[in-house]
Design a protein around this motif. Structure first.
Motif, PDB file in Angstrom:
ATOM      1  N   VAL A  35       0.462  -1.421   0.175  1.00 23.19           N
ATOM      2  CA  VAL A  35       0.396   0.429  -0.324  1.00 23.19           C
ATOM      3  C   VAL A  35       0.826   0.891   0.072  1.00 23.19           C
ATOM      4  O   VAL A  35       1.619   1.512   1.043  1.00 23.19           O
ATOM      5  N   ASN A  36       0.768   2.350  -0.661  1.00 27.27           N
ATOM      6  CA  ASN A  36       1.604   3.351  -0.950  1.00 27.27           C
ATOM      7  C   ASN A  36       0.770   4.128  -0.366  1.00 27.27           C
ATOM      8  O   ASN A  36      -0.876   4.790  -0.945  1.00 27.27           O
ATOM      9  N   LYS A  37       1.376   5.394   0.804  1.00 28.39           N
ATOM     10  CA  LYS A  37       0.030   5.698   1.283  1.00 28.39           C
ATOM     11  C   LYS A  37       0.962   6.862   1.965  1.00 28.39           C
ATOM     12  O   LYS A  37       1.970   7.440   1.752  1.00 28.39           O
ATOM     13  N   ASP A  38      -0.214   8.351   1.974  1.00 28.89           N
ATOM     14  CA  ASP A  38       0.718   8.787   3.017  1.00 28.89           C
ATOM     15  C   ASP A  38       0.223   9.434   4.540  1.00 28.89           C
ATOM     16  O   ASP A  38      -1.325   8.926   4.654  1.00 28.89           O
ATOM     17  N   ILE A  39       1.004   9.956   5.306  1.00 27.38           N
ATOM     18  CA  ILE A  39       0.418   9.380   6.043  1.00 27.38           C
ATOM     19  C   ILE A  39       0.862  10.527   7.563  1.00 27.38           C
ATOM     20  O   ILE A  39       1.842  11.372   6.764  1.00 27.38           O
ATOM     21  N   ILE A  40       0.400  11.266   8.437  1.00 33.51           N
ATOM     22  CA  ILE A  40       0.119  12.800   8.902  1.00 33.51           C
ATOM     23  C   ILE A  40       0.185  12.582  10.326  1.00 33.51           C
ATOM     24  O   ILE A  40      -0.594  11.248  10.728  1.00 33.51           O
ATOM     25  N   LEU A  41       1.686  12.771  10.862  1.00 38.14           N
ATOM     26  CA  LEU A  41       1.440  12.568  12.264  1.00 38.14           C
ATOM     27  C   LEU A  41       1.728  13.279  13.085  1.00 38.14           C
ATOM     28  O   LEU A  41       2.187  14.627  12.079  1.00 38.14           O
ATOM     29  N   GLU A  42       0.757  13.357  14.389  1.00 33.43           N
ATOM     30  CA  GLU A  42       0.472  15.189  14.628  1.00 33.43           C
ATOM     31  C   GLU A  42       0.920  14.705  16.665  1.00 33.43           C
ATOM     32  O   GLU A  42       1.454  13.488  17.733  1.00 33.43           O
ATOM     33  N   LEU A  43       2.208  15.762  17.273  1.00 33.11           N
ATOM     34  CA  LEU A  43       2.551  15.804  18.065  1.00 33.11           C
ATOM     35  C   LEU A  43       0.943  16.071  18.915  1.00 33.11           C
ATOM     36  O   LEU A  43       0.988  17.192  19.350  1.00 33.11           O
TER      37      LEU A  43
END
Length: 125
Positions: A98-106
Motif C-alpha cells: 500500500v502506497n500512502k501518505d501519513i500525517i503524524l501529529e504531536l
C-alpha cells in the motif's frame, strides 16, 4: 530528527501488530484519525480502525507490517507528513503493498499519533 520520529512510530506500529497488542496499537492512533482512499470510497475513523484491528488480532489474520521507501514530505513542530510503502503480510492469502501518505501529529500528551492516512494505490502480491 523528524525521520527518527517517523521510523520509531512505524517500528512501534509494526511491533504492536506482531504482538497482537491492541492497546499499544491504538495508542499510536489519534481519536481524530481519518483514512481516505479505500477502494470502497469510505472514510475510516478511530472506532472503525479499532474494530478492524481487534477483529484481525482476534483471528490472527494480520501477521505483520513492514515499511520501505520512506520519504518525508513536510514537517512542522507538531506535524510530520510522509509517504511510505506499507507491506501488510496476511496469515493466509495475499499480502498487500500500500502506497500512502501519513500525517503524524504531536498531541497534547506529547505522543506522536497518526491523524490522517491517504491511500494512493495498493496491489496484492
Amino acid at each position: 530528527m523528524s525521520q527518527t520520529i517517523i521510523e520509531q512510530w512505524l517500528q512501534d506500529l509494526s511491533n504492536s501488530i506482531m504482538s497482537f497488542d491492541l492497546e499499544a496499537h491504538m495508542a499510536l492512533v489519534s481519536s481524530e484519525v481519518q483514512v481516505y482512499g479505500l477502494p470502497s470510497g469510505k472514510v475510516v475513523n478511530y472506532q472503525q480502525w479499532k474494530i478492524r484491528r481487534q477483529n484481525e488480532f482476534n483471528n490472527e489474520e494480520l501477521q505483520g507490517l513492514s515499511y520501505t521507501l520512506l520519504k518525508v514530505k513536510n514537517m512542522t513542530l507538531r506535524r510530520l507528513v510522509f509517504n511510505v510503502e506499507e507491506n501488510m503480510q496476511a496469515r493466509d492469502g495475499p499480502s498487500f503493498m500500500v502506497n500512502k501518505d501519513i500525517i503524524l501529529e504531536l498531541e497534547e500528551d506529547n505522543c506522536w499519533r497518526v491523524v490522517e492516512e491517504k491511500i494512493h494505490h495498493w496491489k496484492a502480491s
